[in-house]
Design an enzyme around this catalytic site. Structure first.
Site, PDB file in Angstrom:
ATOM      1  N   ASP A 306     -32.250 -16.354 -32.268  1.00  0.00           N
ATOM      2  CA  ASP A 306     -32.160 -15.492 -33.444  1.00  0.00           C
ATOM      3  C   ASP A 306     -31.280 -16.109 -34.534  1.00  0.00           C
ATOM      4  O   ASP A 306     -30.404 -16.915 -34.267  1.00  0.00           O
ATOM      5  CB  ASP A 306     -31.608 -14.120 -33.057  1.00  0.00           C
ATOM      6  CG  ASP A 306     -30.217 -14.204 -32.452  1.00  0.00           C
ATOM      7  OD1 ASP A 306     -29.971 -15.145 -31.676  1.00  0.00           O
ATOM      8  OD2 ASP A 306     -29.372 -13.346 -32.749  1.00  0.00           O
ATOM      9  N   GLU A 307     -31.552 -15.710 -35.736  1.00  0.00           N
ATOM     10  CA  GLU A 307     -30.705 -15.954 -36.906  1.00  0.00           C
ATOM     11  C   GLU A 307     -30.297 -17.419 -37.063  1.00  0.00           C
ATOM     12  O   GLU A 307     -29.154 -17.738 -37.388  1.00  0.00           O
ATOM     13  CB  GLU A 307     -29.466 -15.058 -36.836  1.00  0.00           C
ATOM     14  CG  GLU A 307     -29.818 -13.579 -36.915  1.00  0.00           C
ATOM     15  CD  GLU A 307     -28.634 -12.657 -36.704  1.00  0.00           C
ATOM     16  OE1 GLU A 307     -28.601 -11.599 -37.353  1.00  0.00           O
ATOM     17  OE2 GLU A 307     -27.748 -12.981 -35.888  1.00  0.00           O
TER      18      GLU A 307
END
Length: 503
Positions: A306-307
């Protein structure tokens, strides 16, 4: 499901009918059955009521047993009249039947105790019912994790996802890379004290979870959320990428910006990445995954994804392909946050974890669907309904609000199969995560987790079509858990949405 009147049970069972009155609970009641289940029942009844029930190998008023012919995996039946019997389809089903029995233990106004008389048949809707504890932003020791396991398994959660690494700290000892815990574990978010699990600590957590029928899923977040790795091994991590949002948020919160090679105590995300074109990076991933796999009997290892905001897509694709393949080589099934579905060549069968909103934004739905296309499945964790670190109300002192304000009703009124356009069979179940930026103490964790975790427990366990699956029914049954939670010392938030029972 038949409910002549609501039973004080969360999650709501598949089928339940009630009888008249109660089965009295006194020290004369004997318990017989498998040792683990019997001990857990006796100790829990004593904590709640002060009554210590004796165990016996012979005839007893409370019988616990296992019969594989008695329903589906994790299912059980429970009958209480003048005596009580719980029959689990397996060990987990017996354990869950005991948890239901404990919710039926009530105190009368004269101070006597009894079990409500019932006939229950029950089994879960989804095989995957998870909770996540972030021990990277703030560290929680073995005893706190055991408390978390006790209180969530009592709601019939069966997976514990431990977020073991992030920009703020590395929390698991790895023999082949010892500086991770020597240099990258001493602090937490906001400069609070850190910590880490030795391998013996981790094995203790895994074994304790197994005794409560929970599978531990360790997560090492990659290729982003990796600043702490660079504190210990600078050659593995790129220089931080300082975007405008990170700079603005750090200024607003009065937090430092990340500096290469220095411990990071802010909350910002998206600024870090391992060096994707360095072969030593994959030596690192392979060693970490191998050592985790050796300690983790469960089938999963979570590799994050993620991210990774500063990582070019081509680099992210390369890393996702290689990292998930490494997990498969280690004999485990990879799990990843839904962004990793943007990579075409993730390992076949990789499980995706969707954390987008109830109404998917941008490319989130397509990324999640890619896991299904690649022979995997999905875990649903929509951030605007399932994230336990969001505030209950705008003025609540703990939690964040970037995904939204999540009161108990919002946590309850969503369905895992209604978010994405994928076959219902592709949904393994749900997970409700607790990120720990604002929770330096375990009592803070409990305030955010309870009572909302009970809402997610019911979503994961109870039939969607059940007449008990309404907000009014749930809030009434939820309020009846207060005496049990009080007896167990759970520091739950007494939300004004719920009328909490006193006995």
């Amino acid at each position: 499901m038949v409910f002549p009147h609501p039973l004080p049970l969360v999650p709501a069972p598949v089928s339940a009918t009630t009888g008249e009155g109660r089965m009295p609970v006194t020290r004369a009641l004997r318990v017989t059955g498998p040792a683990d289940a019997t001990t857990q029942l006796i100790e829990a009844v004593e904590r709640r009521s002060g009554i210590r029930l004796p165990s016996t190998d012979g005839p007893a008023e409370i019988t616990l047993r296992i019969d594989p012919a008695n329903g589906s995996p994790e299912g059980y039946s429970l009958a209480i009249a003048d005596s009580a019997e719980i029959v689990g389809a397996d060990e987990a089903g017996l354990f869950y039947g005991v948890q239901t029995l404990l919710q039926l233990l009530r105190e009368d106004e004269d101070g006597t105790w009894g079990f409500l008389r019932v006939q229950i048949t029950d089994a879960p809707r989804f095989p995957r019912r998870g909770v996540m504890l972030d021990v990277a932003r703030h560290f929680f020791g073995v005893d706190d994790v055991k408390r978390f396991i006790d209180s969530t398994s009592a709601l019939k959660f069966n997976h514990l996802h431990l977020h073991l690494s992030d920009d703020q700290g590395w929390r698991i000892h790895i023999d082949s890379w010892p500086r991770l815990t020597e240099l990258s574990s001493s602090t937490s978010a906001d400069g609070d004290p850190g910590g880490f699990y030795s391998k013996d600590d981790y094995r203790e957590i895994v074994a304790y979870a197994a005794s409560r029928h929970m599978i531990v899923i360790p997560e090492i977040d990659l290729p982003g959320h990796t600043h702490a790795i660079g504190v210990a091994y600078p050659e593995l991590v790129e220089a931080p990428v300082l975007n405008d949002d990170l700079i603005a948020d750090s200024a607003r919160l009065g937090q430092p910006l990340p500096v290469a090679g220095e411990t990071y105590t802010g909350w910002g995300v998206g600024h870090s990445s391992v060096r994707i074109h360095e072969e030593r990076t994959y030596d690192f991933v392979r060693d970490v995954v191998r050592e985790l796999a050796e300690m983790t009997p469960g089938p999963y290892i979570h590799v994050g994804g993620d991210e990774s905001l500063g990582t070019p897509q081509a680099d992210f694709d390369l890393f996702a392909s290689r990292a998930t393949a490494i997990v498969v080589e280690a004999g485990k099934t990879p799990v990843a946050w839904h962004e990793m579905g943007s990579a075409e060549n993730i390992a076949q069968g990789t499980v995706g974890q969707y954390w987008g909103s109830i109404s998917p934004q941008g490319t989130h739905a397509d990324e999640a669907a890619r896991f299904v296309d690649r022979g995997g499945a999905l875990i649903m964790s929509p951030s605007d309904a399932a994230y336990l670190d969001m505030k209950y109300a705008p003025d609540f002192p703990l939690g964040l609000d970037w995904a939204g304000i999540i009161d108990v009703r919002t946590a309850y009124e969503w369905d895992p199969t209604a978010v994405l356009d994928v076959p219902a069979a592709a949904i393994l179940g749900i997970e409700t995560p607790l990120w720990s930026e604002t929770t330096p103490n375990y009592s803070d964790v409990e305030q955010l987790v309870f009572p909302r975790a009970a809402a997610h427990a019911e979503i994961g366990w109870s039939p969607r079509e059940s007449p008990a699956r309404t907000w009014e029914s749930f809030r009434s049954r939820l309020g009846a858990l207060a005496p049990l939670w009080n007896a167990e010392g759970i520091a739950f938030h007494r939300s004004a949405e719920v009328s909490w029972s006193e006995r």
